[in-house]
Design a protein around this motif. Structure first.
Motif, mmCIF file in Angstrom:
data_model
loop_
_atom_site.group_PDB
_atom_site.id
_atom_site.type_symbol
_atom_site.label_atom_id
_atom_site.label_comp_id
_atom_site.label_asym_id
_atom_site.label_seq_id
_atom_site.Cartn_x
_atom_site.Cartn_y
_atom_site.Cartn_z
ATOM 1 N N ALA A 130 -62.313 -77.498 -48.485
ATOM 2 C CA ALA A 130 -62.921 -77.155 -49.772
ATOM 3 C C ALA A 130 -64.305 -77.810 -49.902
ATOM 4 O O ALA A 130 -65.259 -77.170 -50.344
ATOM 5 N N PHE A 131 -64.414 -79.055 -49.487
ATOM 6 C CA PHE A 131 -65.695 -79.751 -49.542
ATOM 7 C C PHE A 131 -66.703 -79.102 -48.598
ATOM 8 O O PHE A 131 -67.854 -78.875 -48.951
ATOM 9 N N ARG A 132 -66.246 -78.760 -47.388
ATOM 10 C CA ARG A 132 -67.115 -78.118 -46.410
ATOM 11 C C ARG A 132 -67.646 -76.797 -46.943
ATOM 12 O O ARG A 132 -68.821 -76.479 -46.819
ATOM 13 N N LYS A 133 -66.778 -76.018 -47.598
ATOM 14 C CA LYS A 133 -67.188 -74.725 -48.148
ATOM 15 C C LYS A 133 -68.192 -74.903 -49.294
ATOM 16 O O LYS A 133 -69.093 -74.089 -49.457
ATOM 17 N N ARG A 134 -68.041 -75.974 -50.092
ATOM 18 C CA ARG A 134 -69.007 -76.233 -51.157
ATOM 19 C C ARG A 134 -70.375 -76.577 -50.574
ATOM 20 O O ARG A 134 -71.404 -76.181 -51.111
ATOM 21 N N ILE A 135 -70.390 -77.291 -49.460
ATOM 22 C CA ILE A 135 -71.652 -77.576 -48.784
ATOM 23 C C ILE A 135 -72.234 -76.282 -48.228
ATOM 24 O O ILE A 135 -73.416 -75.985 -48.412
ATOM 25 N N GLU A 136 -71.397 -75.493 -47.567
ATOM 26 C CA GLU A 136 -71.828 -74.239 -46.952
ATOM 27 C C GLU A 136 -72.437 -73.285 -47.985
ATOM 28 O O GLU A 136 -73.437 -72.626 -47.726
ATOM 29 N N SER A 137 -71.849 -73.238 -49.178
ATOM 30 C CA SER A 137 -72.325 -72.319 -50.221
ATOM 31 C C SER A 137 -73.533 -72.857 -50.975
ATOM 32 O O SER A 137 -74.146 -72.147 -51.761
#
Length: 65
Positions: free
Chosen positions: A17-24
């Protein structure tokens, strides 16, 4: 699924979830996507053969909640 594996999946879910927030772009990059992926790989080692394996189990777990 045993309790220990569920705990590992929970950690992987938080990192994902954290990785996806960075990615977005929702979260500023302080930790790179690569770094988080390496953390996930380290946590998953010994429990799962591949990223796809734990990703699929995680998706199935979320769908049942």
């Amino acid at each position: 699924m045993n309790h220990e594996k569920k705990l590992v999946l929970g950690m992987l879910a938080e990192l994902e979830a954290f990785r996806k927030r960075i990615e977005s772009g929702e979260v500023q990059e302080g930790s790179s996507d690569w770094t988080i992926s390496m953390c996930q790989a380290h946590i998953a080692k010994g429990y799962f053969e591949t990223r796809n394996e734990w990703s699929e189990e995680l998706k199935a777990m979320v769908q049942t909640v």
